[in-house]
Design an enzyme around this catalytic site. Structure first.
Site, PDB file in Angstrom:
ATOM      1  N   ARG A   1      -1.111  72.970  37.246  1.00 36.25           N
ATOM      2  CA  ARG A   1      -0.978  72.050  36.360  1.00 36.25           C
ATOM      3  C   ARG A   1      -0.549  71.528  34.824  1.00 36.25           C
ATOM      4  NH1 ARG A   1      -5.535  67.826  38.436  1.00 36.25           N
ATOM      5  NH2 ARG A   1      -6.633  68.542  36.769  1.00 36.25           N
TER       6      ARG A   1
ATOM      7  N   LYS B   1      -1.870  65.592  32.703  1.00 36.11           N
ATOM      8  CA  LYS B   1      -3.103  65.125  32.441  1.00 36.11           C
ATOM      9  C   LYS B   1      -2.393  65.008  30.925  1.00 36.11           C
ATOM     10  CE  LYS B   1      -7.353  66.938  33.418  1.00 36.11           C
ATOM     11  NZ  LYS B   1      -8.424  65.515  33.270  1.00 36.11           N
TER      12      LYS B   1
HETATM   13  N1  PXG Z   1      -7.682  60.754  37.129  1.00 32.94           N
HETATM   14  C1  PXG Z   1      -7.897  61.204  36.284  1.00 32.94           C
HETATM   15  C2  PXG Z   1      -7.221  60.144  35.656  1.00 32.94           C
HETATM   16  C3  PXG Z   1      -8.707  62.288  35.851  1.00 32.94           C
HETATM   17  O1  PXG Z   1      -8.672  62.476  34.254  1.00 32.94           O
HETATM   18  C4  PXG Z   1      -8.737  63.550  38.284  1.00 32.94           C
HETATM   19  C5  PXG Z   1      -8.751  62.409  38.455  1.00 32.94           C
HETATM   20  C6  PXG Z   1     -10.052  64.272  39.168  1.00 32.94           C
HETATM   21  O2  PXG Z   1      -9.069  65.657  39.375  1.00 32.94           O
HETATM   22  P1  PXG Z   1      -9.616  66.697  39.542  1.00 32.94           P
HETATM   23  O3  PXG Z   1      -7.924  67.750  39.200  1.00 32.94           O
HETATM   24  O4  PXG Z   1     -10.199  67.132  38.119  1.00 32.94           O
HETATM   25  O5  PXG Z   1     -10.065  66.798  40.554  1.00 32.94           O
HETATM   26  C7  PXG Z   1      -9.180  63.413  36.680  1.00 32.94           C
HETATM   27  C8  PXG Z   1      -9.840  64.787  36.074  1.00 32.94           C
HETATM   28  C9  PXG Z   1     -13.475  65.125  31.645  1.00 32.94           C
HETATM   29  C10 PXG Z   1     -13.159  65.591  32.570  1.00 32.94           C
HETATM   30  O6  PXG Z   1     -13.579  65.784  30.316  1.00 32.94           O
HETATM   31  C11 PXG Z   1     -11.798  64.930  33.066  1.00 32.94           C
HETATM   32  C12 PXG Z   1     -10.948  65.283  34.291  1.00 32.94           C
HETATM   33  C13 PXG Z   1     -11.563  66.251  34.801  1.00 32.94           C
HETATM   34  C14 PXG Z   1     -12.657  66.978  33.938  1.00 32.94           C
HETATM   35  C15 PXG Z   1     -13.275  66.946  32.814  1.00 32.94           C
HETATM   36  O7  PXG Z   1     -12.976  63.537  30.967  1.00 32.94           O
HETATM   37  N2  PXG Z   1     -10.395  64.755  34.644  1.00 32.94           N
END
Ligand code: PXG
Length: 304
Positions: A71, A170
């Site tokens: 990703r 991201k």
């Molecule tokens: N939507 C958004 C906008 C994200 O930023 C997810 C969904 C979930 O995706 P994953 O692949 O993690 O299942 C995310 C993930 C943080 C932090 O430190 C943010 C995320 C993941 C880990 C830590 O704020 N965002």
């Protein structure tokens, strides 16, 4: 007018300062966090020009490492950012950061910035992308949140239109999400659900959205303008294995109000129940049985 002398900004005490013993990986070397520096000319800082990943470490293993690496390379490709290392080198860097800090259960923040350049947004003005790997402990929702569930609001701030920066990237600019989270905090709620410009539900500020209604688990399709979440994918698989029908559906606010169960999924939160939206209780306002079942399945899955 006589004004009191102002304390120097450089002598303020930051209550959130990182542990000074933390070692971070920056552009090829492990260094103490107190020595790690990001230039004021880094385009990541100047323009939010860069990409990141948040990855869990469970029991000394990097969870879904290949998926996160894929990703970040895709996010980088989308913004024409060349990552100056191979995926294999990235794995080594993550392992080094993890081992240097003896992290057994924790979190990796991987980021790639456009690097130091001239003032000016053209990517030709920055020739040396920079890579940083931080392995640390992770701040989670407290256990009681999983017991009681989240109270959510509909954010007035919309999710990025897919024809702006794709929500699949991201990127280092999370201001939409930050503003939506602020709306939730200001309203006395825990979290916000963002909608897209067509009025369809997308996701939370850092987590994907699921609703369960009449035996079917629904989640918005990636084309709605969401991050293609890695936890989302696992949960869809686990539900299918349980014999639950899973559909990617366009959802409006009404669908959430009248759902039997609602939950969010993400790397940090794993699976977290949602018990109200805009003060409308989801069913009886308690985490539901499907949410609990999938949470157990997820914990078993990631512990293997
Ligand atoms: N939507 C958004 C906008 C994200 O930023 C997810 C969904 C979930 O995706 P994953 O692949 O993690 O299942 C995310 C993930 C943080 C932090 O430190 C943010 C995320 C993941 C880990 C830590 O704020 N965002």
């Amino acid at each position: 007018m006589i004004t009191a002398p102002q304390p120097s900004l450089s002598t303020r005490v930051n209550p959130f300062a990182p542990d000074p013993n933390l070692q971070v990986w920056q552009d090829g070397e492990l260094i103490p966090v107190t020595e790690a520096k990001v230039s004021v000319f880094d385009h990541g800082l100047l323009y939010g020009d860069g990409v990141f990943e948040g990855i869990r470490i469970y029991n000394g293993k990097i969870f879904k490492e290949a998926e996160h690496i894929e990703r970040i390379y895709e996010s980088a490709k989308c913004i024409a950012l060349e990552i100056p290392m191979t995926p294999e080198q990235m794995r080594v860097a993550m392992r080094q950061a993890m081992e240097a800090n003896n992290i057994v259960d924790g979190y990796i923040r991987l980021l790639v910035t456009r690097g130091v350049g001239l003032l000016g947004i053209a990517i030709q003005k920055a020739a040396c992308p920079s890579v940083i790997v931080i392995a640390a402990s992770i701040e989670l929702y407290p256990a009681e949140v999983y017991e009681r569930g989240l109270n959510c609001i509909t954010a007035g701030t919309l999710r990025n239109h897919p024809q702006t920066v794709s929500p699949r990237v991201k990127s280092l600019n999370y201001l939409n999400n930050i503003l939506a989270k602020l709306e939730a905090t200001n309203a006395g709620a825990d979290e916000a659900i963002l909608f897209n410009p067509n009025g369809y539900a997308t996701e939370g500020t850092g987590d994907n959205l699921f609703i369960y209604k009449k035996g079917v688990l629904h989640t918005p399709p990636v084309s709605c303008g969401i991050l293609d979440g890695i936890t989302r994918e696992i949960v869809m698989e686990l539900a299918t294995k349980r014999g639950i029908e899973v559909r990617e559906s366009l959802l409006i606010r009404h669908d959430i109000y009248v759902a039997d169960e609602v939950f969010l999924t993400g790397t940090a939160a794993e699976i977290v129940p949602v018990v109200s939206l805009d003060k409308r209780l989801i069913k009886d306002g308690k985490p539901g049985p499907i949410t609990k079942q999938l949470t157990e399945d997820f914990i078993a899955y990631r512990s293997n």
